[in-house]
Structures are given as structure tokens and as C-alpha cells.
Design an enzyme around this catalytic site. Structure first.
Site, PDB file in Angstrom:
ATOM      1  N   TYR A 252       0.814  -1.214   0.000  1.00 25.23           N
ATOM      2  CA  TYR A 252       0.000   0.000   0.000  1.00 25.23           C
ATOM      3  C   TYR A 252       0.852   1.272   0.000  1.00 25.23           C
ATOM      4  O   TYR A 252       0.617   2.203   0.786  1.00 25.23           O
ATOM      5  CB  TYR A 252      -0.937   0.019   1.220  1.00 25.23           C
ATOM      6  CG  TYR A 252      -1.706  -1.265   1.394  1.00 25.23           C
ATOM      7  CD1 TYR A 252      -2.545  -1.728   0.389  1.00 25.23           C
ATOM      8  CD2 TYR A 252      -1.596  -2.031   2.557  1.00 25.23           C
ATOM      9  CE1 TYR A 252      -3.247  -2.917   0.529  1.00 25.23           C
ATOM     10  CE2 TYR A 252      -2.289  -3.220   2.712  1.00 25.23           C
ATOM     11  CZ  TYR A 252      -3.120  -3.658   1.685  1.00 25.23           C
ATOM     12  OH  TYR A 252      -3.803  -4.832   1.825  1.00 25.23           O
ATOM     13  N   TYR A 375     -13.683  -5.904   4.646  1.00 21.54           N
ATOM     14  CA  TYR A 375     -12.416  -6.187   3.962  1.00 21.54           C
ATOM     15  C   TYR A 375     -12.144  -7.677   4.098  1.00 21.54           C
ATOM     16  O   TYR A 375     -12.206  -8.235   5.195  1.00 21.54           O
ATOM     17  CB  TYR A 375     -11.260  -5.394   4.578  1.00 21.54           C
ATOM     18  CG  TYR A 375      -9.914  -5.791   4.008  1.00 21.54           C
ATOM     19  CD1 TYR A 375      -9.481  -5.278   2.782  1.00 21.54           C
ATOM     20  CD2 TYR A 375      -9.106  -6.711   4.663  1.00 21.54           C
ATOM     21  CE1 TYR A 375      -8.263  -5.671   2.245  1.00 21.54           C
ATOM     22  CE2 TYR A 375      -7.885  -7.102   4.133  1.00 21.54           C
ATOM     23  CZ  TYR A 375      -7.475  -6.586   2.926  1.00 21.54           C
ATOM     24  OH  TYR A 375      -6.275  -6.981   2.380  1.00 21.54           O
ATOM     25  N   ASP A 476     -15.789 -14.545   8.074  1.00 19.63           N
ATOM     26  CA  ASP A 476     -14.362 -14.298   7.875  1.00 19.63           C
ATOM     27  C   ASP A 476     -13.751 -13.945   9.224  1.00 19.63           C
ATOM     28  O   ASP A 476     -13.836 -12.810   9.679  1.00 19.63           O
ATOM     29  CB  ASP A 476     -14.182 -13.158   6.866  1.00 19.63           C
ATOM     30  CG  ASP A 476     -12.724 -12.786   6.652  1.00 19.63           C
ATOM     31  OD1 ASP A 476     -11.859 -13.317   7.365  1.00 19.63           O
ATOM     32  OD2 ASP A 476     -12.451 -11.934   5.783  1.00 19.63           O
ATOM     33  N   LYS A 505      -4.109 -15.595  10.088  1.00 21.81           N
ATOM     34  CA  LYS A 505      -3.354 -14.688  10.964  1.00 21.81           C
ATOM     35  C   LYS A 505      -2.877 -15.383  12.239  1.00 21.81           C
ATOM     36  O   LYS A 505      -1.821 -15.993  12.275  1.00 21.81           O
ATOM     37  CB  LYS A 505      -4.168 -13.427  11.255  1.00 21.81           C
ATOM     38  CG  LYS A 505      -4.299 -12.491  10.047  1.00 21.81           C
ATOM     39  CD  LYS A 505      -4.823 -11.147  10.444  1.00 21.81           C
ATOM     40  CE  LYS A 505      -5.011 -10.204   9.258  1.00 21.81           C
ATOM     41  NZ  LYS A 505      -3.748  -9.774   8.659  1.00 21.81           N
TER      42      LYS A 505
END
Length: 661
Positions: A252, A375, A476, A505
Site C-alpha cells: 500500500y 475487507y 471471515d 493470521k
């Protein structure tokens, strides 16, 4: 690499064990030293204090003759022996002493005085010294009747203070004694710490014999710390940052004029070491390093697996780490039945979407319903269900699959549920019931889309809508799983179960890129009906190394006091981040579990605020209008409070504004 040697009590053979370890290291040609920072019961000869423990070190290794930092004549508790000589023991002096004399050695053995709560002065104990040293601990204890309680209490105290027990030495062990045998067996079954039992030797060469008993422990465990601890004097700190700036594309950021980067030399526990300073980590490296860095137990699990099998394709083959991890995941998530391993969170979302669409293939339903502010990753399918307006992937809208979006859930987690907040999504379901194959949503916490916490009842109604209209429900949990929100998985706040769940994660604790998609049995049954095959297969699917690391991470989480730690982190952030509410620039402060968010009224200049944070020795990475914390669960309270204070300072002094503002 240094180790701190402590004991369950005084006179249990710490010095004997320290000397035996020293000799074992010397025999292996490891440059090592033993240090005794505080020694009482010394003999004064010609105005020089002679330490008896140092003399024992010298009996095994002649050149090991470094005298203690503090030496006292009275054989008593250090604080009292010092008081009798009008002295005060200062931990800062001890830390300097250890650094000065151990820096040129591969391994240093730092022997404490007595047990962990032995007072050094009126305010501090040996435990305070151990915490500030932050070294792996070797615990020495006599194997006798009644010792189990003492050992287990000591281990729990070390764990509660984020200290790693690298080994347990059972001294004065009697091989055939019933009590000693029972103690050994119980400890081997109940603690995941290397254990060595040393008999009570009366021979004059007892240290030499004991060093033989310790040889395997040294080779198998202590030496592995050298490779994994990365002491600063062994690290190549000459990073070519110019090459990095010109050729390596960071996330990013602009390729030609990238955001500044800070060279990381190493990381340990909750600290990231950059050139010249340590940074308190407030990010858990994008929310995955639950146990912090360089965890000795995960390191050992990785080394063990590396020596057996680091990777093998999963097509047509299987292996124990994948099976063992699968069993553990189904223990944690008993409502699911099938597990599909993948190599990143974004890919686990791709798998979930493909499962849902293949499941619905015969029904003609081919659209995914989701909510704004979400997201789910950076790959093609995952981008298509991220916020198309305010998300980071809007530039790709023209080439992404077109799905259906409902408003962000506006019912706050910490307020009473408003039934009106689901009116529009109910209407969307009714209007598109022939097309909606599945709903995907981040349960309770919208992460990278805005760190928004919404009410669990929203998920309950979403489950009912999916059941009513024949749509699958996908959660999610990549960012929220494994305790981050205060529940093992965030959806447990709502007491509903999705058809498919994505995890990642924290699954592998930041050690490996790894993820999984789990589904209920009816998904697998329908897709596999009439010999149907699910067409997906990542090269690194079920990577054995990642599986072994993930299993160890989950075991660590389960046996730790993670709930208490997350509650402690939550309460601390609520108290100290709430001070930001007094600043006019602050729009909102919200905390859930080990997630703390301060939302500002204007966008943050990342380069400016990052420079400020690094100057204040913290690592915090804001985005948009949000400054947030997701620290490792092991972070000490003092460091967490400091992170909160630095955020307050950054807002108060407008360190989030660019130079042109």
C-alpha cells in the site's frame, strides 16, 4: 544468548547445576561464562570479598573468575545482607554488569540468589531482575516429596510474568525411588518443558558426572537458542536500504516515492529491534503474533519439524502435522466437519466463495451478499466482496465480479440493539432471493475496513435470513479468531454458527503464512454428490512446517491465561485510551477484547506519525483516520499503558498532520 538460573528455594543445587552446565558447554566448544550477580556469605580476605559460588565455577572452568556485582559477608537474604553493610542493591547496576561480562560469549549463565521472590531491596525481588533481564529461565528444584506444588507454582508465576521456562532440572533425583519416579512422570505428562533428572552424587568428580547428564539437554535445547535468539553482536546490521527503496515494493505504498521503512534487526517477545533501539509492538505484525516473537516453544516445534519434513505436496499424500492440527481445529470448532488448508487468509476467502458458488451451482444462485465497510483480502475474488466505494480496491471495480452490498451494520457493540439496523438487508434478501448464494461478513469486528464493532444480534438475524432464503453464511474470522476479541472466535458472541468459516493470521502466530477454511458436512456432501470435485489446490496447502507451528501455537494459547490477558489488555486500553476523548480531534474511542481504536476527524499522514512513534520507541501503524492497537497477548501492562500515552501525545501535539498542514 544468556539464561537465567533460578530455583524453587535456596540450597537446592543452583550453583552445582550452573557449574555442570558451564562444563557441558565448554566440552562442546561453546564459548560460555557463568555469572553470579549477587552473592551473600562471602569471605573477606585482605579487604577483598571472595565469592564461594564463583570459586565453584572456577573449579570446573578455571578462567571463569568474574566476581559478583554485589558481594556481602552475611549469609542472609540479599536485601538484609546489603542493609547490614549500608548498601542498596540496584537492578540497573546488575543489568550493566551482565551486559558487560556476557557480551563476548555465545552463552551466559546468570545465577540468581535463592528463589524468585527473594528480595533484592525494599521494593524489588529476584523476579523483578528476571523480568528486566527478560531471559529464558532454567528452574532448579530438588526431586522429593511435596515438590510438585512448588514447581508448578513457580512455572505459573514465570508464565504470568511473560517469562519462558527453557528447562526444568530435577536435582538430587533417586532413579528407583517411588516418589521421585511419580514426580518425574507427572511433570513429563503435564508440562511442555524439557526435564533433566540429576542424581545426588557424592563423588569428588560430581560436576563432571552431572555435566554428562546435561549434555543432551544442552545440545537439544540450549544450543537451539543461539540460532533463534539473534543476539545483536551476531547480527549483520548492514541493510542496503537504498536497494530496498529502489527495488522492493512494500504494501500500500507508492513505488517511486514510498513511505519510509525502518530496518528490523530482530524481534523478541513483544519488542521489535531496529537499528539503535527497541520498539514496543502495538500491532502484533498485522494482528498475527499472538505470543509475540521468538517464542522458545514454537521455535522448538519448528526446528523439530524442519528436521523431519518441511514440505510435501498434499495431493495424494498426507502427514501427521496436518492430521494433528485438523483434530485440534475440530476441537475448537466442533460445529464444523471439513477443513481445507491454504497458504493465506485471502486464499481462504477465495476457497470459501468457491465452495459457496459450487454448492449453489444447480440453484442458479451466483451472487454474494456482503456489507459495506468490509475487507476480505487482496486477491480477485476477495476484492470483489470488499467495500467497492470506500475500500482500498475501488480502482478495480470495473474488472471485479459484481456482487450485492448492504449498509454497514450501524448497531454498535456497546449499545442496545436497534432492529431497524437490519431493515435494509432484509429488503435486499427479499428482492434478490433468487440470486444470493451466500453472505460473507466479518463477525462482530470489521477490521481493515474501519475497525468497527457491531452488535452480535445482527449476526443472529443474518443467520435466520440465510436459512429463510436458502443462502449460505460465511464468517471471515481471519483477523478476529484465536482470542483477539475476548472470545476464541468472535461469532461466539452471537451464539450462531456459519456454514463456512475462514481462519488465518493468529492461526500460525505470525511464524508462517497459513490459513484454513472450515465448513459443515452438508457443504461437502452436496459438492461431492455424483462424484463432484472441489477444484482448488494451493501448492503449499497443508505445509507440514506451518501445521506443526500452528498446532504448537494453539496449544500455547490453550494452556496460557489468554482470557485473563485479553481482559487485562481490554481494561487497560479502556482506561488509558479513553483520555483521548478529551481531545477535540477525536471522534470516537472504542475497545473490544485486545483491540483498541481511536478514530480522528481527519485523515492521518502516515509518514509523519510513524516517525513520531518510532522516536518514542513504539511501533504503531495507523490507517485512514484510525490509530489502533492490537498488541501481542503477552505485552506487560506498563508497556501497554505507554503505548496509550504515546497515542494521546501524537493527537495532542498533532503529530498525525503532514509537514504542509
Amino acid at each position: 544468548m544468556n539464561f537465567f538460573i533460578t530455583a524453587t528455594d535456596t540450597d537446592v543445587g543452583k550453583t552445582f547445576v550452573t557449574t555442570s552446565l558451564l562444563l557441558a558447554l565448554q566440552r562442546l566448544k561453546i564459548k560460555s561464562i557463568a555469572l553470579k550477580p549477587v552473592q551473600t556469605g562471602c569471605e573477606k580476605i585482605h579487604d577483598k570479598m571472595l565469592a564461594p559460588d564463583v570459586a565453584i565455577y572456577c573449579s570446573a572452568v578455571a578462567e571463569n573468575n568474574i566476581q559478583p556485582c554485589y558481594s556481602f559477608q552475611l549469609p542472609a537474604s540479599p536485601h538484609y545482607a546489603a542493609q547490614k553493610e549500608n548498601q542498596v542493591i540496584d537492578i540497573k547496576n546488575i543489568l550493566s554488569y551482565i551486559k558487560q561480562y556476557s557480551c563476548d560469549y555465545e552463552i551466559g549463565l546468570i545465577e540468581g540468589a535463592g528463589g524468585i521472590f527473594v528480595p533484592l531491596n525494599q521494593q524489588e525481588t529476584m523476579l523483578d531482575l528476571m523480568r528486566q533481564c527478560n531471559l529464558p529461565i532454567i528452574l532448579v528444584c530438588p526431586n522429593r516429596l511435596g515438590i510438585l506444588n512448588n514447581i508448578l507454582m513457580n512455572i505459573e508465576i514465570l508464565k504470568a510474568n511473560s517469562l519462558t521456562c527453557a528447562g526444568l532440572i530435577l536435582n538430587f533425583d533417586k532413579k528407583d525411588d517411588e516418589i521421585c519416579k511419580c514426580n518425574r512422570e507427572y511433570l513429563q505428562e503435564h508440562i511442555d518443558i524439557p526435564i533433566v533428572a540429576i542424581p545426588n552424587f557424592s563423588a569428588t568428580n560430581a560436576i563432571e558426572i552431572a555435566s554428562d547428564y546435561l549434555q543432551d539437554f544442552v545440545q537439544d535445547y540450549l544450543l537451539s537458542y543461539i540460532d533463534n535468539s539473534l543476539p545483536e553482536n551476531n547480527i549483520d546490521t548492514k541493510l542496503d536500504t537504498q536497494f530496498d527503496r529502489e527495488h522492493l515494493w512494500h504494501p500500500y505504498t507508492h513505488a517511486l516515492n514510498p513511505l519510509p521503512t525502518y530496518p528490523v534487526i530482530s524481534a523478541n517477545r513483544h519488542l521489535i529491534h531496529i537499528e539503535g533501539k527497541d520498539l514496543i509492538d502495538g500491532m502484533s505484525s498485522w494482528w498475527c503474533a499472538l505470543h509475540g516473537y521468538n517464542n522458545s516453544e514454537i521455535n522448538r516445534a519448528a526446528i523439530k519439524q524442519l528436521s523431519q519434513l518441511s514440505h510435501v505436496m498434499f495431493a495424494g499424500l498426507t502427514h501427521k502435522p496436518a492430521i494433528d492440527l485438523g483434530k485440534k481445529l475440530l476441537e475448537l470448532l466442533p460445529d464444523f466437519n471439513r477443513i481445507f488448508y491454504s497458504d493465506s487468509g485471502s486464499v481462504s476467502v477465495e476457497v470459501a466463495l468457491k465452495l459457496a458458488l459450487q454448492y449453489q451451482q444447480s440453484s442458479g444462485k451466483d451472487k454474494i451478499l456482503t456489507v459495506l465497510g468490509g475487507y476480505h483480502g487482496d486477491t480477485q475474488g476477495a476484492m470483489s466482496v470488499c467495500d467497492p466505494n470506500d475500500g482500498m480496491h475501488a480502482i478495480f471495480n470495473g474488472v471485479l465480479a459484481k456482487h450485492i452490498f448492504a449498509p454497514r451494520p450501524l448497531c454498535r457493540f456497546d449499545q442496545e440493539f436497534n432492529p431497524d439496523s437490519v431493515a435494509e438487508i432484509e429488503s435486499i434478501f427479499e428482492n434478490h432471493k433468487e440470486k444470493i448464494a451466500a453472505v460473507i461478513i466479518e463477525p462482530i469486528v470489521q477490521g481493515a475496513g474501519g475497525m468497527w464493532f457491531y452488535h452480535p444480534q445482527y449476526l443472529q438475524i443474518l443467520r435466520k435470513l440465510c436459512d429463510k432464503y436458502g443462502a449460505l453464511l460465511i464468517f471471515d474470522e481471519i483477523a478476529t479468531g484465536f482470542g483477539r476479541t475476548g472470545k476464541m472466535f468472535a461469532y461466539q458472541y452471537a451464539n450462531v454458527v456459519p456454514d463456512i468459516i475462514c481462519i488465518g493470521k493468529g492461526l500460525s502466530a505470525g511464524y508462517m503464512t497459513f490459513a484454513a477454511t472450515l465448513c459443515q458436512e452438508h457443504i461437502a456432501q452436496k459438492i461431492s454428490h455424483n462424484n463432484g470435485v472441489f477444484m482448488h489446490g494451493p501448492t503449499f496447502m497443508a505445509n507440514p512446517l506451518a501445521c506443526a507451528i500452528s498446532l504448537k501455537s494453539i496449544e500455547l494459547l490453550e494452556k496460557s491465561n489468554w482470557q485473563e490477558n485479553v481482559m487485562r489488555i481490554s481494561n487497560t486500553m479502556k482506561k488509558h485510551l479513553s483520555k483521548c476523548k478529551s481531545l477535540p480531534e477525536t471522534l470516537d474511542v472504542r475497545v473490544l477484547g485486545a483491540i483498541g481504536v481511536v478514530e480522528l476527524s481527519e485523515y492521518i499522514d502516515i509518514a509523519t506519525i510513524q516517525e513520531f512513534f518510532v522516536s518514542r520507541n513504539v511501533w504503531i501503524r495507523p490507517f485512514g483516520k484510525l490509530i489502533y492497537l492490537m498488541p501481542p497477548f503477552i505485552i506487560p501492562n506498563d508497556d501497554l499503558i505507554y503505548l496509550c500515552q504515546v497515542i494521546f501525545e501524537a493527537i495532542q501535539h498533532k503529530k498525525y498532520k503532514g509537514a504542509s498542514c
